[in-house]
Design an enzyme around this catalytic site. Structure first.
Site, mmCIF file in Angstrom:
data_model
loop_
_atom_site.group_PDB
_atom_site.id
_atom_site.type_symbol
_atom_site.label_atom_id
_atom_site.label_comp_id
_atom_site.label_asym_id
_atom_site.label_seq_id
_atom_site.Cartn_x
_atom_site.Cartn_y
_atom_site.Cartn_z
ATOM 1 N N ASN A 154 42.338 1.815 62.037
ATOM 2 C CA ASN A 154 41.171 2.692 62.193
ATOM 3 C C ASN A 154 40.737 2.610 63.663
ATOM 4 O O ASN A 154 40.199 1.584 64.088
ATOM 5 C CB ASN A 154 40.033 2.232 61.270
ATOM 6 C CG ASN A 154 38.769 3.057 61.488
ATOM 7 O OD1 ASN A 154 38.745 3.981 62.291
ATOM 8 N ND2 ASN A 154 37.715 2.710 60.757
ATOM 9 N N PRO A 155 40.961 3.653 64.438
ATOM 10 C CA PRO A 155 40.645 3.553 65.869
ATOM 11 C C PRO A 155 39.145 3.569 66.142
ATOM 12 O O PRO A 155 38.729 3.275 67.256
ATOM 13 C CB PRO A 155 41.314 4.802 66.468
ATOM 14 C CG PRO A 155 41.414 5.776 65.338
ATOM 15 C CD PRO A 155 41.506 4.981 64.068
ATOM 16 N N THR A 186 44.847 6.137 61.918
ATOM 17 C CA THR A 186 44.224 7.135 61.035
ATOM 18 C C THR A 186 43.525 8.227 61.840
ATOM 19 O O THR A 186 43.035 7.988 62.945
ATOM 20 C CB THR A 186 43.210 6.487 60.069
ATOM 21 O OG1 THR A 186 42.195 5.862 60.842
ATOM 22 C CG2 THR A 186 43.873 5.476 59.172
ATOM 23 N N ASN A 190 39.493 8.211 54.944
ATOM 24 C CA ASN A 190 40.325 8.361 53.732
ATOM 25 C C ASN A 190 41.768 8.783 53.988
ATOM 26 O O ASN A 190 42.513 9.021 53.040
ATOM 27 C CB ASN A 190 39.668 9.315 52.717
ATOM 28 C CG ASN A 190 38.380 8.727 52.194
ATOM 29 O OD1 ASN A 190 38.272 7.515 52.059
ATOM 30 N ND2 ASN A 190 37.393 9.568 51.938
ATOM 31 N N GLY A 212 40.858 -2.967 61.017
ATOM 32 C CA GLY A 212 39.540 -2.339 60.914
ATOM 33 C C GLY A 212 38.589 -3.277 60.203
ATOM 34 O O GLY A 212 38.841 -4.488 60.120
ATOM 35 N N ASP A 214 35.508 -3.838 56.822
ATOM 36 C CA ASP A 214 35.505 -3.876 55.355
ATOM 37 C C ASP A 214 35.700 -2.487 54.755
ATOM 38 O O ASP A 214 36.289 -2.339 53.688
ATOM 39 C CB ASP A 214 34.175 -4.464 54.857
ATOM 40 C CG ASP A 214 34.038 -5.933 55.245
ATOM 41 O OD1 ASP A 214 35.074 -6.574 55.475
ATOM 42 O OD2 ASP A 214 32.899 -6.407 55.335
ATOM 43 N N THR A 258 31.503 -5.954 60.265
ATOM 44 C CA THR A 258 31.111 -7.160 59.526
ATOM 45 C C THR A 258 32.335 -8.034 59.239
ATOM 46 O O THR A 258 32.319 -9.234 59.456
ATOM 47 C CB THR A 258 30.436 -6.785 58.182
ATOM 48 O OG1 THR A 258 29.458 -5.775 58.419
ATOM 49 C CG2 THR A 258 29.778 -7.983 57.552
ATOM 50 N N ASP A 519 30.796 -2.567 49.272
ATOM 51 C CA ASP A 519 31.636 -2.982 50.406
ATOM 52 C C ASP A 519 31.374 -2.092 51.618
ATOM 53 O O ASP A 519 32.286 -1.726 52.365
ATOM 54 C CB ASP A 519 33.133 -2.926 50.064
ATOM 55 C CG ASP A 519 33.515 -3.941 49.006
ATOM 56 O OD1 ASP A 519 32.633 -4.694 48.564
ATOM 57 O OD2 ASP A 519 34.698 -3.980 48.620
ATOM 58 N N GLY A 520 30.139 -1.688 51.781
ATOM 59 C CA GLY A 520 29.787 -0.915 52.978
ATOM 60 C C GLY A 520 29.882 0.589 52.788
ATOM 61 O O GLY A 520 29.701 1.337 53.729
HETATM 62 C C1 LIG Z 1 16.004 -13.164 59.265
HETATM 63 C C2 LIG Z 1 17.406 -12.869 59.511
HETATM 64 C C3 LIG Z 1 18.054 -12.183 58.375
HETATM 65 C C4 LIG Z 1 19.507 -11.969 58.593
HETATM 66 C C5 LIG Z 1 20.215 -11.663 57.336
HETATM 67 C C6 LIG Z 1 21.669 -11.513 57.594
HETATM 68 C C7 LIG Z 1 22.408 -11.427 56.336
HETATM 69 C C8 LIG Z 1 23.766 -10.858 56.536
HETATM 70 C C9 LIG Z 1 24.502 -10.806 55.249
HETATM 71 C C10 LIG Z 1 25.645 -9.915 55.355
HETATM 72 C C11 LIG Z 1 26.364 -9.747 54.065
HETATM 73 C C12 LIG Z 1 27.537 -8.938 54.314
HETATM 74 C C13 LIG Z 1 28.229 -8.465 53.101
HETATM 75 C C14 LIG Z 1 29.269 -7.502 53.535
HETATM 76 C C15 LIG Z 1 29.048 -6.227 53.684
HETATM 77 C C16 LIG Z 1 30.061 -5.319 54.296
HETATM 78 O O1 LIG Z 1 30.962 -4.881 53.316
HETATM 79 C C17 LIG Z 1 29.356 -4.131 54.903
HETATM 80 C C18 LIG Z 1 30.374 -3.200 55.598
HETATM 81 O O2 LIG Z 1 31.086 -3.879 56.552
HETATM 82 P P1 LIG Z 1 31.930 -3.146 57.731
HETATM 83 O O3 LIG Z 1 32.727 -2.075 57.083
HETATM 84 O O4 LIG Z 1 32.773 -4.182 58.376
HETATM 85 O O5 LIG Z 1 30.903 -2.565 58.632
HETATM 86 N N1 LIG Z 1 28.402 -4.618 55.888
HETATM 87 C C19 LIG Z 1 27.085 -4.586 55.695
HETATM 88 O O6 LIG Z 1 26.618 -4.083 54.702
HETATM 89 C C20 LIG Z 1 26.221 -5.188 56.790
HETATM 90 C C21 LIG Z 1 24.972 -5.811 56.265
HETATM 91 C C22 LIG Z 1 24.175 -6.365 57.391
HETATM 92 C C23 LIG Z 1 22.771 -6.612 56.978
HETATM 93 C C24 LIG Z 1 21.900 -7.086 58.086
HETATM 94 N N1 LIG Z 2 40.215 7.949 61.992
HETATM 95 C C1 LIG Z 2 39.045 7.812 61.381
HETATM 96 N N2 LIG Z 2 37.991 8.591 61.736
HETATM 97 C C2 LIG Z 2 36.785 8.434 61.155
HETATM 98 N N3 LIG Z 2 36.532 7.524 60.177
HETATM 99 C C3 LIG Z 2 37.542 6.729 59.791
HETATM 100 C C4 LIG Z 2 38.836 6.822 60.364
HETATM 101 N N4 LIG Z 2 39.640 5.912 59.781
HETATM 102 C C5 LIG Z 2 38.878 5.261 58.862
HETATM 103 N N5 LIG Z 2 37.624 5.750 58.861
HETATM 104 C C6 LIG Z 2 36.452 5.321 58.062
HETATM 105 O O1 LIG Z 2 35.590 4.562 58.898
HETATM 106 C C7 LIG Z 2 34.720 3.793 58.104
HETATM 107 C C8 LIG Z 2 34.391 2.485 58.776
HETATM 108 O O2 LIG Z 2 35.542 1.798 59.015
HETATM 109 P P1 LIG Z 2 35.641 0.248 59.287
HETATM 110 O O3 LIG Z 2 37.020 0.011 59.796
HETATM 111 O O4 LIG Z 2 35.232 -0.514 58.111
HETATM 112 O O5 LIG Z 2 34.622 -0.010 60.494
HETATM 113 P P2 LIG Z 2 33.157 -0.636 60.500
HETATM 114 O O6 LIG Z 2 33.321 -2.070 60.120
HETATM 115 O O7 LIG Z 2 32.691 -0.487 61.912
HETATM 116 O O8 LIG Z 2 32.326 0.099 59.519
HETATM 117 C C9 LIG Z 2 35.435 3.599 56.789
HETATM 118 O O9 LIG Z 2 34.644 4.146 55.797
HETATM 119 C C10 LIG Z 2 36.731 4.377 56.925
HETATM 120 O O10 LIG Z 2 36.983 5.122 55.751
#
Ligand SMILES: CCCCCCCCCCCCC/C=C/[C@@H](O)[C@H](COP(=O)(O)O)NC(=O)CCCCC
Ligand SMILES: Nc1ncnc2c1ncn2[C@@H]1O[C@H](COP(=O)(O)OP(=O)(O)O)[C@@H](O)[C@H]1O
Ligand SMILES: [Ca+2]
Length: 550
Positions: A154-155, A186, A190, A212, A214, A258, A519-520
């Site tokens: 995922n760029p 990608t 999707n 990439g 989550d 994350t 999962d985000g």
């Molecule tokens: C007073 C300080 C409070 C700090 C609380 C920090 C708690 C962080 C917990 C994070 C749980 C993360 C669970 C995972 C979620 C990820 O699936 C989701 C998407 O990740 P990605 O695709 O890599 O971006 N991330 C989140 O929902 C981020 C939650 C951050 C909330 C501050």
């Molecule tokens: N080429 C693309 N352009 C735009 N969105 C994309 C691309 N490839 C993947 N994605 C979407 O980007 C979203 C975030 O991707 P992810 O790799 O988890 O990054 P982040 O952790 O920053 O949210 C996902 O929902 C995924 O489906």
């Protein structure tokens, strides 16, 4: 610690030679499981020890299963510039002109792995070739190692570094380990999921790798799980369908915001470490939750299903994607200040004994004994006698209340923001999820609870928090009729922040609900039922290793 000499004496030697390494004569021994070398002259006085990769003053051992590759190398004077040593090195390289290099996994700090090289100099080409051949023969016996991978990048994930991370840090290691990779960058969301679902010729590959975060991992899981069910004629839209586990393993090169799935299965978010776990062919089973709304399949979840606080953070953060990973901090503060709560009913089926509980402080670690029992969702839930089923119905618990957050953590959800995670004792592959209910409380209390996500204190030790280990649960948001305010004793909520009804006849019912972050990704429905599918997928990981004593 086991003494290395004793270990080596017990193992049949496949090859043993006196070679040179860094201008010192060493005895090099290869057994089926260990490559060992020690300096010849000075070794008697010094102790030797072993670990997966260990080193005392003059003896070293590397497990064969952690050798990345062996290859013939050009003569190397080890960068020795001191005149005396240079002379000695020259003499030595004339006497021992043939060199082979072993690349192996070296553990550094905080679960990070690095690829290190050690070169041995041989007197004859034949001996050098023999060493390369015998080591390669041992490596070829390691059938769990992947040879061909399908890589999706995922760029735009995280700080938009996915392509660079793969090309600079991962591809060179795959090449060294003779792994061939077909790479797809990608082009839209999707893309990877749909390619896996229908197009990809999966027979060609030993695994799928995503570069990439989550969200990207979630795409790969959806693509692979759906493809597997289609291939086996299983209808995943049925909530009681018994899903077929995926045969291909998934590797995660962290390049998202994350990266909690990588962090929780490896112990660190480091692309080189993840690449090495893929190369050595690790395998970590993982639970997957299937999420349905009535008969409609919504999504799979591997880490956090969060309603209320985490759902609101995610909804808000999606509008700030341009900020990169910092969007979560900003949305986190904003959501915290808005201090919303949501009414609804949670019903859950607690697990039977034997699976521990979320507060037992038994953390899921590499080789976890709890996850090694294969607790299939089937043997407990779907294959029950009528009587058992009836008593199971009695075991369902129901809670109606006002919640600031409802979180289901199928794994610890540890990540750099929360190093122990939302449920520090959740297990990767036990067939359960930890259901955490945070009831309506004061802002200060909620802050105290959130703070505990970041430190070592027990985050469940609050009167307004309860946690249950469950196999399945349901949530039904409270269907409001026109109500003036949620709680008459409360001051009206400010418009803009609050998704609750504002008390006017223009009350917007849909705003009485939060959304689930899965999962985000945001789910379309608030009313859901969730079932844990035990060990549905496998990752190229081994769980977090206990820190080794040196
Ligand atoms: C007073 C300080 C409070 C700090 C609380 C920090 C708690 C962080 C917990 C994070 C749980 C993360 C669970 C995972 C979620 C990820 O699936 C989701 C998407 O990740 P990605 O695709 O890599 O971006 N991330 C989140 O929902 C981020 C939650 C951050 C909330 C501050
Ligand atoms: N080429 C693309 N352009 C735009 N969105 C994309 C691309 N490839 C993947 N994605 C979407 O980007 C979203 C975030 O991707 P992810 O790799 O988890 O990054 P982040 O952790 O920053 O949210 C996902 O929902 C995924 O489906
Ligand atoms: Ca679990």
């Amino acid at each position: 610690m086991t003494r290395l000499n004793e270990v080596m004496d017990k193992q049949p030697r496949l090859l043993s030679s006196k070679l040179f390494q860094k201008h010192r004569q060493v005895e090099v021994v290869l057994s089926r499981s260990v490559l060992y070398w020690k300096e010849i002259e000075k070794s008697r006085k010094r102790s030797s020890c072993t670990s997966r990769e260990s080193e005392t003053a003059h003896s070293h051992a590397v497990q064969v299963c952690e050798i990345v590759a062996v290859h013939k190398s050009e003569e190397d004077d080890q960068g020795d510039t001191k005149r005396g040593r240079l002379k000695k090195a020259k003499q030595q390289s004339q006497l021992y002109p043939h060199t082979f290099t072993v690349s192996y996994v070296r553990r550094t700090r905080q679960h990070q792995w690095r690829c290190s090289d050690v070169s041995f100099h041989c007197a004859s080409q034949a001996l050098c070739q023999q060493w390369i051949q015998v080591i390669n023969e041992q490596l070829s016996l390691l059938t769990n190692r992947p040879k061909r991978l399908l890589v999706y990048i995922n760029p735009y994930g995280g700080k938009q570094q996915g392509k660079r991370i793969y090309e600079q840090k991962v591809a060179p290691l795959f090449r060294r380990a003779c792994i061939s990779a077909d790479v797809i960058v990608t082009e839209c969301a999707n893309h990877a999921r749909d390619h896996l679902k229908t197009e990809a010729n999966l027979d060609k590959y030993d695994g799928v790798v995503c570069v990439g975060g989550d969200g990207m991992f979630s795409e790969i899981v959806h693509g692979l799980v759906t493809r597997t069910q289609t291939d086996h004629g299983v209808d995943q839209s049925r909530a009681d369908a018994e899903l077929v586990p995926c045969s291909l393993r998934i590797g995660i090169i962290p390049a998202g915001s994350t990266d909690c799935i990588c962090f929780g299965t490896v112990g660190t978010n480091d692309p080189v470490t993840s690449a090495l776990h893929i190369i050595v062919g690790d395998s970590q089973p993982m639970d997957v939750c299937s999420v349905h709304h009535g008969d409609v399949f919504l999504r799979y979840s591997v880490s956090l299903l969060g309603y209320g606080f985490y759902g609101d953070v995610l909804t808000d953060s999606e509008r700030k994607r341009w900020l990169g990973p910092a969007r979560y901090d900003l949305s986190g503060v904003k959501t915290f200040l808005s201090h919303n709560y949501y009414e609804g009913t949670v019903s859950y089926l607690p697990t039977a004994d034997g699976l521990g509980n979320p507060r037992d402080k038994v953390q899921c670690r590499s080789g976890c004994h709890i996850c090694q029992h294969k607790h299939s969702s089937k043997d407990k839930q779907w294959e029950m006698s009528e009587e058992e089923e009836k008593s199971d119905k009695d075991r369902w618990s129901t809670i109606h209340g006002k919640f600031i957050a409802i979180n289901a953590a199928s794994m610890s959800c540890a990540c750099p923001r929360s190093p122990k995670g939302l449920s520090p004792s959740a297990h990767l592959a036990d067939g359960t999820t930890d259901l955490i209910l945070v009831r309506k409380c004061s802002r200060l209390d909620f802050f105290r609870h959130l703070l505990r996500h970041t430190n070592k204190d027990d985050q469940f030790d609050h009167s307004f928090v309860e946690v249950h280990r469950v196999r399945t649960f349901r949530f039904q948001p409270f269907q409001k009729q026109l109500v003036s305010r949620e709680d008459p004793s409360e001051p009206p909520k400010k418009k803009g922040f609050s998704p609750m009804c504002s008390g006017q006849t223009t009350c917007n019912y849909s705003k009485a609900h939060s959304s689930w972050s899965c999962d985000g990704e945001i789910l379309k429905h608030a009313a859901i039922q969730v079932s844990v599918q035990c060990q549905l997928i496998r990752l190229f990981a081994r769980g977090i290793e206990e820190q080794q004593k040196q």
